[in-house]
Design a protein around this motif. Sequence first.
Motif, PDB file in Angstrom:
ATOM      1  N   MET A 137       0.918  -1.125  -0.080  1.00  0.00           N
ATOM      2  CA  MET A 137      -0.015   0.008  -0.065  1.00  0.00           C
ATOM      3  C   MET A 137       0.772   1.313   0.012  1.00  0.00           C
ATOM      4  O   MET A 137       0.645   2.253  -0.784  1.00  0.00           O
ATOM      5  N   ALA A 138       1.972   1.116   0.771  1.00  0.00           N
ATOM      6  CA  ALA A 138       2.977   2.466   0.828  1.00  0.00           C
ATOM      7  C   ALA A 138       3.613   2.630  -0.507  1.00  0.00           C
ATOM      8  O   ALA A 138       3.461   3.829  -1.064  1.00  0.00           O
ATOM      9  N   LEU A 139       3.870   1.566  -1.461  1.00  0.00           N
ATOM     10  CA  LEU A 139       4.357   1.966  -2.700  1.00  0.00           C
ATOM     11  C   LEU A 139       3.304   2.310  -3.548  1.00  0.00           C
ATOM     12  O   LEU A 139       3.430   3.251  -4.453  1.00  0.00           O
ATOM     13  N   VAL A 140       2.046   2.007  -3.409  1.00  0.00           N
ATOM     14  CA  VAL A 140       0.912   2.575  -4.149  1.00  0.00           C
ATOM     15  C   VAL A 140       0.651   4.084  -3.844  1.00  0.00           C
ATOM     16  O   VAL A 140       0.824   4.999  -4.888  1.00  0.00           O
ATOM     17  N   TRP A 141       0.555   4.522  -2.514  1.00  0.00           N
ATOM     18  CA  TRP A 141       0.615   5.694  -2.247  1.00  0.00           C
ATOM     19  C   TRP A 141       1.752   6.611  -2.702  1.00  0.00           C
ATOM     20  O   TRP A 141       1.628   7.845  -2.879  1.00  0.00           O
ATOM     21  N   ALA A 142       2.889   5.800  -2.652  1.00  0.00           N
ATOM     22  CA  ALA A 142       4.160   6.763  -3.221  1.00  0.00           C
ATOM     23  C   ALA A 142       3.909   7.247  -4.434  1.00  0.00           C
ATOM     24  O   ALA A 142       4.665   8.456  -4.765  1.00  0.00           O
ATOM     25  N   LYS A 143       3.251   6.622  -5.222  1.00  0.00           N
ATOM     26  CA  LYS A 143       3.088   7.146  -6.654  1.00  0.00           C
ATOM     27  C   LYS A 143       1.728   8.095  -6.722  1.00  0.00           C
ATOM     28  O   LYS A 143       1.516   8.621  -7.952  1.00  0.00           O
ATOM     29  N   HIS A 144       1.113   8.326  -5.662  1.00  0.00           N
ATOM     30  CA  HIS A 144      -0.004   9.254  -5.717  1.00  0.00           C
ATOM     31  C   HIS A 144       0.192  10.481  -6.138  1.00  0.00           C
ATOM     32  O   HIS A 144       1.403  11.151  -5.677  1.00  0.00           O
ATOM     33  N   ARG A 145      -0.805  11.251  -6.844  1.00  0.00           N
ATOM     34  CA  ARG A 145      -0.334  12.575  -7.468  1.00  0.00           C
ATOM     35  C   ARG A 145      -0.065  13.534  -6.198  1.00  0.00           C
ATOM     36  O   ARG A 145       0.663  14.519  -6.472  1.00  0.00           O
ATOM     37  N   HIS A 146      -0.759  13.426  -5.017  1.00  0.00           N
ATOM     38  CA  HIS A 146      -0.393  14.242  -3.856  1.00  0.00           C
ATOM     39  C   HIS A 146       0.708  13.669  -2.865  1.00  0.00           C
ATOM     40  O   HIS A 146       0.795  14.318  -1.757  1.00  0.00           O
ATOM     41  N   ALA A 147       1.199  12.740  -3.199  1.00  0.00           N
ATOM     42  CA  ALA A 147       2.152  12.108  -2.334  1.00  0.00           C
ATOM     43  C   ALA A 147       3.381  13.153  -1.730  1.00  0.00           C
ATOM     44  O   ALA A 147       3.639  13.179  -0.454  1.00  0.00           O
ATOM     45  N   GLU A 148       3.717  14.110  -2.572  1.00  0.00           N
ATOM     46  CA  GLU A 148       4.632  15.073  -2.110  1.00  0.00           C
ATOM     47  C   GLU A 148       3.816  15.868  -0.755  1.00  0.00           C
ATOM     48  O   GLU A 148       4.655  16.285   0.091  1.00  0.00           O
ATOM     49  N   ARG A 149       2.828  16.319  -1.058  1.00  0.00           N
ATOM     50  CA  ARG A 149       2.131  17.189  -0.147  1.00  0.00           C
ATOM     51  C   ARG A 149       2.023  16.335   1.181  1.00  0.00           C
ATOM     52  O   ARG A 149       2.093  16.979   2.280  1.00  0.00           O
TER      53      ARG A 149
ATOM     54  N   PHE B  52       4.526  17.569  16.557  1.00  0.00           N
ATOM     55  CA  PHE B  52       3.497  16.630  17.462  1.00  0.00           C
ATOM     56  C   PHE B  52       3.469  15.254  17.075  1.00  0.00           C
ATOM     57  O   PHE B  52       3.119  14.527  17.837  1.00  0.00           O
ATOM     58  N   PHE B  53       3.674  14.929  15.894  1.00  0.00           N
ATOM     59  CA  PHE B  53       3.071  13.620  15.288  1.00  0.00           C
ATOM     60  C   PHE B  53       4.162  12.446  15.610  1.00  0.00           C
ATOM     61  O   PHE B  53       5.309  12.793  15.440  1.00  0.00           O
ATOM     62  N   PRO B  54       3.570  11.404  15.960  1.00  0.00           N
ATOM     63  CA  PRO B  54       4.660  10.217  16.494  1.00  0.00           C
ATOM     64  C   PRO B  54       5.258   9.467  15.322  1.00  0.00           C
ATOM     65  O   PRO B  54       6.255   8.757  15.622  1.00  0.00           O
ATOM     66  N   ILE B  55       4.733   9.635  14.332  1.00  0.00           N
ATOM     67  CA  ILE B  55       5.242   8.627  13.126  1.00  0.00           C
ATOM     68  C   ILE B  55       6.289   9.335  12.038  1.00  0.00           C
ATOM     69  O   ILE B  55       6.213  10.590  11.770  1.00  0.00           O
ATOM     70  N   PRO B  56       7.705   8.780  11.974  1.00  0.00           N
ATOM     71  CA  PRO B  56       8.420   9.877  11.173  1.00  0.00           C
ATOM     72  C   PRO B  56       8.178   9.634   9.711  1.00  0.00           C
ATOM     73  O   PRO B  56       7.891   8.684   9.368  1.00  0.00           O
ATOM     74  N   PRO B  57       8.748  10.645   9.113  1.00  0.00           N
ATOM     75  CA  PRO B  57       8.192  10.585   7.729  1.00  0.00           C
ATOM     76  C   PRO B  57       9.079   9.737   6.806  1.00  0.00           C
ATOM     77  O   PRO B  57       8.738   9.604   5.628  1.00  0.00           O
ATOM     78  N   ASP B  58      10.223   9.088   7.501  1.00  0.00           N
ATOM     79  CA  ASP B  58      11.023   8.104   6.649  1.00  0.00           C
ATOM     80  C   ASP B  58       9.738   6.836   6.098  1.00  0.00           C
ATOM     81  O   ASP B  58      10.179   6.462   5.073  1.00  0.00           O
ATOM     82  N   VAL B  59       8.686   6.635   6.824  1.00  0.00           N
ATOM     83  CA  VAL B  59       8.005   5.656   6.290  1.00  0.00           C
ATOM     84  C   VAL B  59       7.236   5.742   5.301  1.00  0.00           C
ATOM     85  O   VAL B  59       6.692   4.943   4.411  1.00  0.00           O
ATOM     86  N   MET B  60       7.161   7.173   4.716  1.00  0.00           N
ATOM     87  CA  MET B  60       6.809   7.711   3.402  1.00  0.00           C
ATOM     88  C   MET B  60       7.720   7.875   2.554  1.00  0.00           C
ATOM     89  O   MET B  60       7.752   7.716   1.244  1.00  0.00           O
ATOM     90  N   LEU B  61       8.826   8.500   3.025  1.00  0.00           N
ATOM     91  CA  LEU B  61       9.922   8.633   2.005  1.00  0.00           C
ATOM     92  C   LEU B  61      10.678   7.685   1.502  1.00  0.00           C
ATOM     93  O   LEU B  61      11.021   7.889   0.015  1.00  0.00           O
ATOM     94  N   ALA B  62      10.819   6.676   2.252  1.00  0.00           N
ATOM     95  CA  ALA B  62      11.597   5.344   1.805  1.00  0.00           C
ATOM     96  C   ALA B  62      11.001   4.908   0.470  1.00  0.00           C
ATOM     97  O   ALA B  62      11.532   4.699  -0.705  1.00  0.00           O
ATOM     98  N   PRO B  63       9.504   4.589   0.619  1.00  0.00           N
ATOM     99  CA  PRO B  63       8.698   4.045  -0.309  1.00  0.00           C
ATOM    100  C   PRO B  63       8.673   4.873  -1.740  1.00  0.00           C
ATOM    101  O   PRO B  63       8.879   4.707  -2.811  1.00  0.00           O
ATOM    102  N   MET B  64       8.638   6.134  -1.120  1.00  0.00           N
ATOM    103  CA  MET B  64       8.541   7.133  -2.303  1.00  0.00           C
ATOM    104  C   MET B  64       9.695   7.194  -3.317  1.00  0.00           C
ATOM    105  O   MET B  64       9.803   7.198  -4.631  1.00  0.00           O
ATOM    106  N   SER B  65      10.797   7.170  -2.677  1.00  0.00           N
ATOM    107  CA  SER B  65      12.164   7.380  -3.228  1.00  0.00           C
ATOM    108  C   SER B  65      12.538   6.002  -3.978  1.00  0.00           C
ATOM    109  O   SER B  65      13.163   5.970  -5.179  1.00  0.00           O
TER     110      SER B  65
END
Length: 192
Positions: A10-22, A34-47
């Motif tokens: 799912m993360a790989l699919v979301w990584a290609k979403h047109r608003h993924a950068e936003r 404040f948010f507990p989840i690091p952005p690496d969880v999105m950055l890695a699959p997007m890259s």
Amino acid sequence: MKLFTKLYDMALVWAKHRHAERYLAAMSFAESVFFPIPPDVMLAPMSLAQPKKAWRFASFATIASVVGGIIGYLLGFWLFEPVVEPLIAQMHWQEKFDVALNWFKDYGVWVVFLAGFSPIPYKVFTIGAGVLQMAFLPFLIASAIGRGARFFLVSALMKWGGAKMEQKLRQYIEILGWGLVVLIAVAYFLLR
């Protein structure tokens, strides 16, 4: 149970979403405050999904994270007593926050760099820097270098690893996912 393989797909699919950068920018900003989840969880699959844009993604994450760090600094500087301190008390995080403040006294600006680069919660140190009224320019420089180094390293590993990295991640994603869950649980119980 193949929970993390499904999440990874799912993360790989979301990584290609047109608003993924936003979404990446929003997550990077929020994680610094404040948010507990690091952005690496999105950055890695997007890259991994779009290696030609890996540096762009790392740049977005870095800039948004530093802007979030500035907001955290300002919260600590101006709104600690009326806003942040009651939240810390309510969440029972006073001991952890005191440890962070002591690290500032011992290591100064270096702790901001370390928190920016490592999995240590960066948000605690952005707010702590404001509470202690750390000089803003060194805070900003340490944040930019620490966050940038971390996000560009993640993007570089994914970009250079390419299809081989994707196959290795897929092969070990369940072990990595459940290992992370165990580490979080252990950290939670040790830091209570």
